[in-house]
Write an enzyme that holds these catalytic residues in place. Structure first.
Site, PDB file in Angstrom:
ATOM      1  N   CYS A  72       0.816  -1.229   0.000  1.00 54.86           N
ATOM      2  CA  CYS A  72       0.000   0.000   0.000  1.00 54.86           C
ATOM      3  C   CYS A  72       0.846   1.273   0.000  1.00 54.86           C
ATOM      4  CB  CYS A  72      -0.936  -0.019   1.214  1.00 54.86           C
ATOM      5  SG  CYS A  72      -0.135  -0.497   2.749  1.00 54.86           S
ATOM      6  N   HIS A  99      -2.685   6.441   4.701  1.00 57.02           N
ATOM      7  CA  HIS A  99      -1.271   6.676   4.994  1.00 57.02           C
ATOM      8  C   HIS A  99      -0.847   8.051   4.485  1.00 57.02           C
ATOM      9  CE1 HIS A  99      -1.111   2.588   6.135  1.00 57.02           C
ATOM     10  NE2 HIS A  99      -0.430   2.058   5.141  1.00 57.02           N
TER      11      HIS A  99
END
Ligand SMILES: NC(=O)c1ccc[n+]([C@@H]2O[C@H](COP(=O)([O-])OP(=O)(O)OC[C@H]3O[C@@H](n4cnc5c(N)ncnc54)[C@H](OP(=O)(O)O)[C@@H]3O)[C@@H](O)[C@H]2O)c1
Length: 350
Positions: free
Chosen positions: A135, A249
């Site tokens: 990711c 994130h």
């Protein structure tokens, strides 16, 4: 069979987890009929029902024959489950996209972010098995791809501030448990992470290589970034941290371009790029945040500025640029990227 349920069936393995639930949410959001979803998980979850838009789907245990009749399988379980079951899916004629790390560095398996190297999926003899990158890597390469195309890249330095859901549903539960009103810091004791995650910031929870000091997440970012860009010599210097954020994130990036660029050129390259949205308002101090990125399909990019430590060249251009990227790692960092790959492989939108 209702007419809407005629058509290719998609298997979602690990449907009960953080990524699997996101795949279900994206499919239902795109109007995919529940009758064409086969939700699979471990024996523990057999018989459960999961929400699918207004409807729900039943969960079956991943076992023999699970992929029969499935056109596509999106694997959202751990690497050992992927290694054990991908061959069976391929044997059943199913296209497989795997979210785990099992095949990411296997040279026979493409590692794909469609906005970057999606062309490897095209053509009559396209791959049957594709690896979804880590990711953090997906968010990084999506943010930097327009600059790479326009100016070339020499080096990437990145500090990450990663959400607890990167460790799955267990990470979310741990943050909620430790941040309930009245709880003192560090209580209850951590189980998913090696440090308390509420009220704290700590080095990423992947194992640290004793010789190099590089942790597993940082190693993935280095190796996968180089592989996706077919640039094995690229300097990639990550520092990966976990922060008490539920989802999305954040990455603080300093990039060294191969060719110097002016501010207008950099902004123009970023503004028109697929898969990202420029969010950069200096007067309002408004830039990407994980809350703004949560649920978004695009990676948000902002705080675009030349490295203040470097002077401009005679034309007012700089080679080193700083920026901030935030991406929903359960969406573009996992489920959405996998669906985009599967749609392109299957030559049909969901
Ligand atoms: N979380 C992220 O942000 C993220 C991003 C990119 C990639 N990934 C990768 O995506 C995968 C899933 O991560 P996650 O965060 O969704 O984890 P998670 O929330 O812990 O979910 C794990 C899923 O795997 C299933 N599973 C475990 N063992 C299984 C087995 N033997 N057979 C079938 N299913 C099994 C679980 O089913 P039960 O509920 O039945 O146990 C559950 O559905 C991992 O490989 C992870 O590295 C995660």
């Amino acid at each position: 069979m209702p007419r809407e349920n005629a058509g290719p069936v998609w298997a979602v393995v690990g449907a009960t987890g953080a990524v699997g639930r996101e795949v279900l949410g994206l499919l239902s959001g795109r109007g995919f009929p529940p009758g064409r979803v086969r939700a699979l998980a471990s024996e523990r979850s057999a018989g459960r029902r999961l929400p699918f838009g207004e409807a729900s789907v039943g969960v079956a245990a991943l076992g023999p024959g699970a992929f029969e009749g499935c056109a596509v399988a999106v694997l959202c379980a751990d690497a050992s489950t992927a290694r054990a079951h991908a061959p069976e899916a391929l044997g059943a004629g199913t296209l497989v996209v795997d979210n785990s790390s099992a095949f990411r560095m296997d040279e026979r398996v493409p590692l794909v972010v469609p906005e970057v190297n999606g062309q490897v999926l095209d053509g009559p003899d396209g791959p049957r098995l594709v690896a979804n990158p880590n990711c953090t890597t997906i968010i990084l390469v999506t943010a930097l791809e327009p600059l790479r195309r326009a100016f070339g890249l020499e080096a990437v330095d990145v500090a990450t501030y990663q959400a607890v859901s990167g460790a799955g549903l267990g990470g979310i539960a741990e943050l909620h448990a430790q941040s309930r009103p009245g709880r003192r810091a560090g209580s209850p004791p951590p189980r998913v992470f090696h440090e308390p995650c509420a009220f704290n910031v700590f080095s990423h929870d992947s194992p640290v290589d004793a010789a190099t000091g590089v942790n597993g997440e940082e190693r993935k970012v280095i190796d996968e970034t180089r592989r996706i860009w077919s640039d094995p010599g690229l300097r990639v210097t990550p520092t990966c941290l976990r922060v008490p954020v539920v989802r999305a994130h954040t990455e603080a990036i300093t990039v060294t371009l191969a060719a110097p660029a002016g501010e207008r050129e950099v902004r123009e390259a970023l503004a028109g790029a697929r898969g990202l949205r420029l969010l950069d308002d200096r007067s309002a101090n408004a830039f990407p945040t994980p809350l703004k990125a949560t649920g978004a399909e695009d990676v948000l990019v902002g705080r675009v500025r030349p490295d203040p430590g470097e002077g401009p060249d005679e034309a007012g251009r700089y080679r080193r640029w700083c920026l901030l990227a935030c991406g929903d790692q359960l969406r573009k960092g996992a489920a959405l990227n996998a669906i985009q790959i599967a749609e392109r492989l299957a030559r049909a939108p969901v």
